[in-house]
Structures are given as C-alpha cells and as structure tokens.
Design a protein around this motif. Structure first.
Motif, PDB file in Angstrom:
ATOM      1  N   LYS A   5      20.092  15.499  -2.713  1.00  0.00           N
ATOM      2  CA  LYS A   5      19.128  15.407  -3.512  1.00  0.00           C
ATOM      3  C   LYS A   5      17.765  15.195  -2.802  1.00  0.00           C
ATOM      4  CE  LYS A   5      17.709  11.655  -5.785  1.00  0.00           C
ATOM      5  NZ  LYS A   5      17.466  10.398  -6.609  1.00  0.00           N
ATOM      6  N   TYR A   6      17.834  14.386  -1.760  1.00  0.00           N
ATOM      7  CA  TYR A   6      16.586  14.232  -0.892  1.00  0.00           C
ATOM      8  C   TYR A   6      16.328  15.456  -0.065  1.00  0.00           C
ATOM      9  CZ  TYR A   6      16.449   9.277  -1.826  1.00  0.00           C
ATOM     10  OH  TYR A   6      16.262   7.989  -2.292  1.00  0.00           O
ATOM     11  N   ILE A   7      17.315  16.127   0.430  1.00  0.00           N
ATOM     12  CA  ILE A   7      16.966  17.454   1.204  1.00  0.00           C
ATOM     13  C   ILE A   7      16.538  18.369   0.219  1.00  0.00           C
ATOM     14  CG2 ILE A   7      18.211  19.126   2.351  1.00  0.00           C
ATOM     15  CD1 ILE A   7      20.146  17.100   3.505  1.00  0.00           C
ATOM     16  N   GLY A   8      16.912  18.479  -0.953  1.00  0.00           N
ATOM     17  CA  GLY A   8      16.555  19.354  -1.843  1.00  0.00           C
ATOM     18  C   GLY A   8      14.907  19.117  -2.299  1.00  0.00           C
ATOM     19  N   MET A  14       7.891  21.087   0.888  1.00  0.00           N
ATOM     20  CA  MET A  14       7.449  21.680   1.986  1.00  0.00           C
ATOM     21  C   MET A  14       7.122  23.166   1.573  1.00  0.00           C
ATOM     22  SD  MET A  14       7.042  19.897   4.499  1.00  0.00           S
ATOM     23  CE  MET A  14       6.862  21.056   5.853  1.00  0.00           C
ATOM     24  N   ILE A  15       7.889  23.630   0.777  1.00  0.00           N
ATOM     25  CA  ILE A  15       7.812  25.093   0.273  1.00  0.00           C
ATOM     26  C   ILE A  15       6.293  25.008  -0.743  1.00  0.00           C
ATOM     27  CG2 ILE A  15       8.414  26.850  -1.478  1.00  0.00           C
ATOM     28  CD1 ILE A  15      11.255  26.227  -0.641  1.00  0.00           C
ATOM     29  N   LEU A  16       6.129  23.932  -1.620  1.00  0.00           N
ATOM     30  CA  LEU A  16       5.086  23.875  -2.345  1.00  0.00           C
ATOM     31  C   LEU A  16       3.732  23.380  -1.391  1.00  0.00           C
ATOM     32  CD1 LEU A  16       5.946  21.704  -5.325  1.00  0.00           C
ATOM     33  CD2 LEU A  16       5.158  23.914  -5.269  1.00  0.00           C
ATOM     34  N   GLN A  17       3.963  22.777  -0.293  1.00  0.00           N
ATOM     35  CA  GLN A  17       2.924  22.316   0.618  1.00  0.00           C
ATOM     36  C   GLN A  17       2.364  23.867   1.291  1.00  0.00           C
ATOM     37  OE1 GLN A  17       1.250  19.115   1.270  1.00  0.00           O
ATOM     38  NE2 GLN A  17      -0.012  21.012   2.202  1.00  0.00           N
ATOM     39  N   VAL A  18       3.253  24.518   1.713  1.00  0.00           N
ATOM     40  CA  VAL A  18       3.019  25.553   2.939  1.00  0.00           C
ATOM     41  C   VAL A  18       2.352  26.852   2.089  1.00  0.00           C
ATOM     42  CG1 VAL A  18       3.936  27.415   4.491  1.00  0.00           C
ATOM     43  CG2 VAL A  18       4.590  24.952   4.482  1.00  0.00           C
ATOM     44  N   PHE A  19       3.266  26.992   0.932  1.00  0.00           N
ATOM     45  CA  PHE A  19       2.864  28.105   0.142  1.00  0.00           C
ATOM     46  C   PHE A  19       1.618  27.974  -1.133  1.00  0.00           C
ATOM     47  CE2 PHE A  19       7.017  29.642   1.829  1.00  0.00           C
ATOM     48  CZ  PHE A  19       6.431  30.539   2.409  1.00  0.00           C
ATOM     49  N   HIS A  31      -8.131  19.141   1.260  1.00  0.00           N
ATOM     50  CA  HIS A  31      -6.764  19.531   1.963  1.00  0.00           C
ATOM     51  C   HIS A  31      -5.725  18.591   1.424  1.00  0.00           C
ATOM     52  CE1 HIS A  31      -8.853  21.835   4.769  1.00  0.00           C
ATOM     53  NE2 HIS A  31      -9.914  20.699   5.004  1.00  0.00           N
ATOM     54  N   PRO A  32      -5.156  18.748  -0.016  1.00  0.00           N
ATOM     55  CA  PRO A  32      -3.986  17.818  -0.459  1.00  0.00           C
ATOM     56  C   PRO A  32      -2.689  17.823   0.591  1.00  0.00           C
ATOM     57  CG  PRO A  32      -4.334  19.698  -1.888  1.00  0.00           C
ATOM     58  CD  PRO A  32      -5.476  19.908  -0.753  1.00  0.00           C
ATOM     59  N   PHE A  33      -2.172  16.861   0.866  1.00  0.00           N
ATOM     60  CA  PHE A  33      -0.945  17.062   1.686  1.00  0.00           C
ATOM     61  C   PHE A  33       0.225  16.267   0.635  1.00  0.00           C
ATOM     62  CE2 PHE A  33      -4.098  16.493   5.092  1.00  0.00           C
ATOM     63  CZ  PHE A  33      -3.742  17.842   5.698  1.00  0.00           C
ATOM     64  N   ILE A  34       0.837  16.968  -0.275  1.00  0.00           N
ATOM     65  CA  ILE A  34       1.748  16.899  -1.167  1.00  0.00           C
ATOM     66  C   ILE A  34       2.978  16.153  -0.571  1.00  0.00           C
ATOM     67  CG2 ILE A  34       2.475  19.115  -1.657  1.00  0.00           C
ATOM     68  CD1 ILE A  34       1.571  16.396  -4.478  1.00  0.00           C
ATOM     69  N   TYR A  35       3.398  16.843   0.701  1.00  0.00           N
ATOM     70  CA  TYR A  35       4.511  16.679   1.335  1.00  0.00           C
ATOM     71  C   TYR A  35       4.764  15.377   1.594  1.00  0.00           C
ATOM     72  CZ  TYR A  35       2.593  15.980   5.856  1.00  0.00           C
ATOM     73  OH  TYR A  35       1.914  15.586   7.204  1.00  0.00           O
ATOM     74  N   VAL A  58       9.833  14.930   9.678  1.00  0.00           N
ATOM     75  CA  VAL A  58       8.771  15.541   8.522  1.00  0.00           C
ATOM     76  C   VAL A  58       7.474  16.021   9.184  1.00  0.00           C
ATOM     77  CG1 VAL A  58       7.598  15.132   6.364  1.00  0.00           C
ATOM     78  CG2 VAL A  58       9.857  14.569   6.562  1.00  0.00           C
ATOM     79  N   GLY A  59       6.910  15.072   9.781  1.00  0.00           N
ATOM     80  CA  GLY A  59       5.538  15.582  10.422  1.00  0.00           C
ATOM     81  C   GLY A  59       5.649  16.662  11.612  1.00  0.00           C
ATOM     82  N   LEU A  60       6.626  16.937  12.138  1.00  0.00           N
ATOM     83  CA  LEU A  60       6.821  17.826  13.167  1.00  0.00           C
ATOM     84  C   LEU A  60       7.108  19.070  12.652  1.00  0.00           C
ATOM     85  CD1 LEU A  60       7.303  18.638  16.265  1.00  0.00           C
ATOM     86  CD2 LEU A  60       9.660  18.168  15.926  1.00  0.00           C
ATOM     87  N   ILE A  61       7.848  19.324  11.467  1.00  0.00           N
ATOM     88  CA  ILE A  61       7.979  20.260  10.707  1.00  0.00           C
ATOM     89  C   ILE A  61       6.729  20.811  10.092  1.00  0.00           C
ATOM     90  CG2 ILE A  61       9.246  21.483   8.825  1.00  0.00           C
ATOM     91  CD1 ILE A  61      11.686  19.522   9.555  1.00  0.00           C
ATOM     92  N   MET A  62       6.081  20.082   9.602  1.00  0.00           N
ATOM     93  CA  MET A  62       4.511  20.369   8.927  1.00  0.00           C
ATOM     94  C   MET A  62       3.680  20.893  10.179  1.00  0.00           C
ATOM     95  SD  MET A  62       3.273  20.477   6.246  1.00  0.00           S
ATOM     96  CE  MET A  62       1.497  21.087   6.019  1.00  0.00           C
TER      97      MET A  62
END
Length: 183
Positions: A5-8, A14-19, A31-35, A58-62
């Motif tokens: 559930k957490y991974i999902g 991340m998809i919402l944040q990036v796209f 610049h909202p950071f919803i992630y 999480v920060g590194l992936i962002m």
C-alpha cells in the motif's frame, strides 16, 4: 500488504508530482511539493534511522526527476530528522500507541500544526538551497510561503476529506486506503 500500500501511494504521489504539480507555475513563486505527503504519513513506529533512510531515498528520486542536485534529498532528510521530535510534542501517550498519524487520531488542529510546521521547514530548505545566496532572501521567503501554503491546502485537504469520510461512513480504514490511496 501494508508495505505494498505504501509503495503504491508513493508511486502515485511521484507520478502526480512529476507530471502535474511540477507543471504548475504561478508567476514563478508557486511550487507545490505534494510528494512529501508520503513522508509525513509514514508510520510513527519506524526507527528514526529508517525514517531518515526513506527520506533520503524519496528525496534522491525527486532530485533525479527534477534535476536538482541533492536539494530535495537534503530537505527530505531534514524533514524526517525533525519529524519524531515534532510528533513527541503533538502526540500524547495514548496517540503514540497508534501506528500512523492521522486527523482521526490527533484531531484537525494538531494535524494542521504538524503539517504546517514540517511543510514550511521542507520548503524553506528547498528554496534556500536552490537560491544558494542571501541576496534574494525576500524572493526565497515569498516562494516558501506561497508554495508551502498551496502544498498545505492540498495535503490538509486530503486529510480532512479522509477524516470526514471515516466519520460519516462505517467502513474500515484499510478499505478506504484502496479507495483513497493518497491519504
């Protein structure tokens, strides 16, 4: 099942944040950071070192998606470092028995304080590191306040919707996570 559930939730955020959220611009100050919702809603029973490791990942992936050279990694590590100390001040002994922090557990006022403080700290760190100069401190503060406010509205809004949903319906919270994975 819980970690799936957490991974999902993380992948969806991340998809919402990036796209979506990275594309939102309002005069260069929003610049909202919803992630960071993922980090803010992590289980409170995890060891501090695990919290910080998850924050770093999480920060590194962002950073990879936003090409920001460690700025998000630093801000997420700071957020996860300060989170347990803030939780100690907000939660009473009874609330610490719960695995997760939620509006239902601590109430809307305490949840709002928790979210606001950590969102502002995260955003301030991101924008100070982005500017890398004190000459633009006014713009950095404006950017921090506007972006933190918009991020807070989204994250607190999700939490209030979940809280209202749980109060009006008699379904289990795990079932709700399937219906509302963001919260």
């Amino acid at each position: 099942m819980t970690w799936i559930k957490y991974i999902g939730q993380y992948i969806l955020l991340m998809i919402l944040q990036v796209f979506l959220f990275d594309q939102l611009q309002f005069m260069g100050v929003c610049h909202p950071f919803i992630y960071i919702l993922f980090l803010l809603m992590m289980p409170i029973t995890l060891p501090h070192s695990v919290d910080m490791l998850i924050g770093a990942m999480v920060g590194l992936i962002m950073d990879v998606f936003s090409n920001s050279l460690g700025i998000h990694t630093s801000a997420c590590i700071l957020l996860m470092f300060l989170r347990p100390y803030l939780l100690e001040t907000i939660l009473n002994d009874k609330d610490r028995l719960n695995e997760q922090i939620s509006t239902r557990v601590v109430g809307p006022e305490a949840m709002g304080k928790y979210l606001a403080i950590l969102i502002i700290i995260h955003h301030l760190m991101v924008f100070i590191l982005s500017a890398w100069s004190w000459t633009h401190i006014g713009f950095v503060l404006l950017e921090t306040l506007v972006s933190a406010l918009i991020t807070f509205i989204f994250i607190f809004g999700f939490n209030i919707l979940k809280y209202k949903w749980l109060m009006t319906n008699t379904i289990d919270e795990d079932m709700l996570s399937v219906a509302l994975p963001l919260v």
